[in-house]
Scaffold this motif. Structure first.
Motif, mmCIF file in Angstrom:
data_model
loop_
_atom_site.group_PDB
_atom_site.id
_atom_site.type_symbol
_atom_site.label_atom_id
_atom_site.label_comp_id
_atom_site.label_asym_id
_atom_site.label_seq_id
_atom_site.Cartn_x
_atom_site.Cartn_y
_atom_site.Cartn_z
ATOM 1 N N THR A 1 -9.669 -10.761 8.076
ATOM 2 C CA THR A 1 -8.498 -10.253 7.351
ATOM 3 C C THR A 1 -8.857 -9.480 6.091
ATOM 4 N N GLY A 2 -9.974 -9.809 5.478
ATOM 5 C CA GLY A 2 -10.333 -9.216 4.187
ATOM 6 C C GLY A 2 -10.266 -10.263 3.095
ATOM 7 N N THR A 3 -10.682 -9.892 1.895
ATOM 8 C CA THR A 3 -10.739 -10.861 0.806
ATOM 9 C C THR A 3 -10.531 -10.168 -0.539
ATOM 10 N N ASP A 4 -10.205 -10.971 -1.553
ATOM 11 C CA ASP A 4 -10.075 -10.449 -2.920
ATOM 12 C C ASP A 4 -11.431 -10.506 -3.607
ATOM 13 N N VAL A 5 -11.801 -9.406 -4.253
ATOM 14 C CA VAL A 5 -13.047 -9.370 -5.018
ATOM 15 C C VAL A 5 -12.705 -9.154 -6.493
ATOM 16 N N LEU A 6 -13.501 -9.765 -7.375
ATOM 17 C CA LEU A 6 -13.274 -9.659 -8.811
ATOM 18 C C LEU A 6 -13.995 -8.430 -9.342
ATOM 19 N N GLU A 7 -13.248 -7.561 -10.003
ATOM 20 C CA GLU A 7 -13.813 -6.332 -10.560
ATOM 21 C C GLU A 7 -13.557 -6.291 -12.063
ATOM 22 N N GLU A 8 -14.456 -5.619 -12.754
ATOM 23 C CA GLU A 8 -14.300 -5.453 -14.200
ATOM 24 C C GLU A 8 -14.180 -3.973 -14.524
ATOM 25 N N ASP A 9 -13.150 -3.637 -15.321
ATOM 26 C CA ASP A 9 -12.951 -2.261 -15.753
ATOM 27 C C ASP A 9 -14.007 -1.920 -16.809
ATOM 28 N N PRO A 10 -14.889 -0.937 -16.559
ATOM 29 C CA PRO A 10 -15.953 -0.613 -17.526
ATOM 30 C C PRO A 10 -15.413 -0.188 -18.884
ATOM 31 N N SER B 1 -12.246 -0.966 -20.384
ATOM 32 C CA SER B 1 -11.516 -1.976 -21.144
ATOM 33 C C SER B 1 -12.141 -3.360 -21.068
ATOM 34 N N GLY B 2 -13.022 -3.568 -20.106
ATOM 35 C CA GLY B 2 -13.601 -4.890 -19.917
ATOM 36 C C GLY B 2 -12.663 -5.859 -19.235
ATOM 37 N N GLU B 3 -11.494 -5.366 -18.823
ATOM 38 C CA GLU B 3 -10.506 -6.227 -18.159
ATOM 39 C C GLU B 3 -10.969 -6.555 -16.741
ATOM 40 N N ARG B 4 -10.792 -7.804 -16.372
ATOM 41 C CA ARG B 4 -11.144 -8.242 -15.031
ATOM 42 C C ARG B 4 -9.880 -8.437 -14.185
ATOM 43 N N ARG B 5 -9.982 -8.021 -12.955
ATOM 44 C CA ARG B 5 -8.843 -8.199 -12.041
ATOM 45 C C ARG B 5 -9.360 -8.272 -10.603
ATOM 46 N N PHE B 6 -8.514 -8.840 -9.757
ATOM 47 C CA PHE B 6 -8.856 -8.958 -8.343
ATOM 48 C C PHE B 6 -8.361 -7.729 -7.582
ATOM 49 N N ARG B 7 -9.186 -7.285 -6.655
ATOM 50 C CA ARG B 7 -8.803 -6.183 -5.778
ATOM 51 C C ARG B 7 -9.009 -6.620 -4.334
ATOM 52 N N PHE B 8 -8.012 -6.362 -3.493
ATOM 53 C CA PHE B 8 -8.099 -6.756 -2.094
ATOM 54 C C PHE B 8 -8.916 -5.734 -1.313
ATOM 55 N N VAL B 9 -9.920 -6.218 -0.614
ATOM 56 C CA VAL B 9 -10.741 -5.362 0.242
ATOM 57 C C VAL B 9 -10.343 -5.655 1.685
ATOM 58 N N PRO B 10 -9.680 -4.716 2.366
ATOM 59 C CA PRO B 10 -9.199 -4.979 3.730
ATOM 60 C C PRO B 10 -10.356 -5.243 4.689
ATOM 61 N N GLY B 11 -10.115 -6.151 5.646
ATOM 62 C CA GLY B 11 -11.094 -6.449 6.675
ATOM 63 C C GLY B 11 -10.911 -5.543 7.880
ATOM 64 N N PRO B 12 -11.699 -5.754 8.923
ATOM 65 C CA PRO B 12 -11.629 -4.882 10.106
ATOM 66 C C PRO B 12 -10.326 -4.988 10.884
ATOM 67 N N VAL B 13 -9.488 -5.998 10.573
ATOM 68 C CA VAL B 13 -8.205 -6.108 11.256
ATOM 69 C C VAL B 13 -7.286 -4.940 10.891
ATOM 70 N N PHE B 14 -7.565 -4.263 9.782
ATOM 71 C CA PHE B 14 -6.746 -3.128 9.345
ATOM 72 C C PHE B 14 -7.212 -1.870 10.078
ATOM 73 N N THR B 15 -6.685 -1.679 11.255
ATOM 74 C CA THR B 15 -7.038 -0.558 12.108
ATOM 75 C C THR B 15 -5.892 -0.345 13.077
#
Length: 347
Positions: free
Chosen positions: A105-114, A116-130
Motif C-alpha cells: 500500500t505504501g508508507t509514511d516517511v519522515l522528511e525535514e524541510d532544509p 525551515s527545519g520543520e519535520r513532517r510525514f509524507r506518504f509514499v505510494p506503494g505499487p498498488v497505485f497503478t
C-alpha cells in the motif's frame, strides 16, 4: 482564445455540433476493439484464447482475476502485454513470506524541510497505485499481507496512516497462484477469493502451440504490440456494460445456478448436499450477470443471454464453492461440481 458571439469557443461549438455517440455505436466500437486487442496480444502470446477472453471480460466488467496454472505458461507475460495494449500503467508485486502490508500500500516517511527545519510525514505510494496490478504468487504471503489488497480490490482506494487515497481508474488486479506447490504457501481466505470475479485456469498449450512458442522465444524479438485503446476510451466502455439490457429470465437463471450450489437450499441436487460444504454467495450471482453483459458487448451484442451466463459459470463459481471432506476424499473438484450443476440446471 477566440470566442464566438454566443460566448462559446470554436472547440465547444464543434463538440456541440457533433452527433452524440449512442450505446449501440459503442457496442460496435468495443467489438472492433476486441478484435484489435486480441491481434496485438497474439504478437506475444500463443493460444490461450479462453484466458484472453476472460481477461477482457474482467476488464470491462470492472472485476479482478485469479490465474491458476503451473509455472512457465506465460501468465505474467500475458498480463503485462494486456496492460501495454491498453495504454495503462502496470506494476508487479512478487509475493513472498516476508512481504509486509506497507510494501503493497505504501508508507509514511519522515522528511525535514532544509529551509525551515520543520519535520513532517509524507506518504509514499506503494505499487498498488497503478492501473493493472500483477500480484505474482499471491498465496506465498501470509493472510495479513494478502488482506492489504482487499480494500483496493473492493473499494478502489487505500487507507494508510489514517488517510484514504483513491486509486486511479481503471483499476484491475490480476493475481497468480501455483496449484502444484503447497509447501510454504498460505491458502487465500474465502472472503478474499470472493473478491475475484473469475478464477482463470491456465492450461498447457497444444503440441502445435508449444512448437510455435519454442520457435518464437528462441528467435529474435519480433514486432512489439501497439496500444489499441486509450484510458478515456476504456472508462467510457466500462460505463457502457452496466447499461446493457438483460431479460428477467436471464437474471433468474443466474440466481438459480448460484442458489442451487448451496447444500441447505430447498431443491438443491443430492450431489450438492453430499459434496458441497458451502455454496456460492450473492456476489456470484452479480458476477454472472455483469460478466454476461460484458461478454455480450465484446461479441458485438447489445443484450446478455442465458448462454452468456452458462459460459461463465465455471470461472465464476469454481473458487466460490467449498467442497466437503467427502468430495476431497473422493477427488471431486469444485469445477466438476459446477459442470454437474449446469447439467442439472437446463436453460
Amino acid at each position: 482564445m477566440e470566442i464566438d458571439v454566443d460566448g462559446t469557443s470554436p472547440a465547444e461549438s464543434a463538440a456541440a455540433q457533433r452527433p452524440e455517440v449512442t450505446d449501440v455505436e459503442r457496442v460496435e466500437r468495443l467489438a472492433d476493439a476486441r478484435r484489435r486487442l486480441v491481434a496485438e496480444v497474439k504478437k506475444r502470446i500463443v493460444g490461450q484464447d479462453d484466458v484472453i477472453e476472460l481477461m477482457l471480460i474482467s476488464l470491462f466488467a470492472r472485476g479482478h482475476g485469479l490465474f491458476v496454472g503451473v509455472p512457465g505458461l506465460a501468465k505474467t507475460l500475458l498480463i503485462s502485454t494486456l496492460a501495454e495494449v491498453l495504454s495503462l500503467r502496470s506494476s508487479r508485486i512478487q509475493f513472498t513470506p516476508d512481504l509486509m502490508p506497507t510494501d503493497i500500500t505504501g508508507t509514511d516517511v519522515l522528511e525535514e524541510d532544509p529551509a525551515s527545519g520543520e519535520r513532517r510525514f509524507r506518504f509514499v505510494p506503494g505499487p498498488v497505485f497503478t492501473n493493472v496490478l500483477l500480484a505474482d504468487e499471491i498465496n506465498r504471503t501470509p493472510p495479513k499481507t494478502q488482506a492489504a489488497l482487499l480494500q483496493a480490490m473492493a473499494e478502489g482506494r487505500v487507507t494508510a496512516g489514517g488517510k484514504t487515497y483513491p486509486l486511479e481508474l481503471p483499476y484491475l488486479v490480476f493475481a497468480t497462484q501455483n496449484p502444484i506447490e503447497q509447501e510454504g504457501t498460505y491458502p487465500l481466505p474465502e472472503a478474499q477469493l470472493d473478491r475475484f470475479l473469475f478464477q482463470i485456469d491456465v492450461g498447457y498449450p497444444s503440441a502445435d502451440e508449444e512448437m510455435e512458442i519454442v520457435r518464437r522465444t528462441t528467435a529474435p524479438i519480433g514486432e512489439p504490440p501497439t496500444a489499441v485503446l486509450t484510458q478515456a476510451e476504456i472508462l467510457d466502455l466500462q460505463a457502457l456494460v452496466p447499461r446493457v439490457p438483460v431479460a428477467p429470465h436471464v437474471i433468474e437463471h443466474a440466481v438459480k445456478l448460484v442458489r442451487l450450489s448451496r447444500p441447505e437450499e430447498s431443491g438443491a441436487p443430492d450431489f450438492v448436499k453430499s459434496y458441497v460444504a458451502f455454496g456460492a454467495g450473492p456476489r456470484a450471482s452479480q458476477a454472472l450477470v455483469i460478466g454476461a453483459k460484458a461478454r455480450a458487448v465484446l461479441d458485438g451484442r447489445f443484450a446478455a443471454e442465458v448462454e452468456d451466463v452458462r459460459a461463465l459459470a465455471t470461472p465464476v463459481l469454481r473458487h466460490r464453492i467449498v467442497p466437503s471432506f467427502r468430495a476431497e476424499a473422493e477427488g471431486v473438484r469444485a469445477a466438476d461440481l459446477v459442470q454437474r450443476l449446469l447439467e442439472a440446471t437446463r436453460a
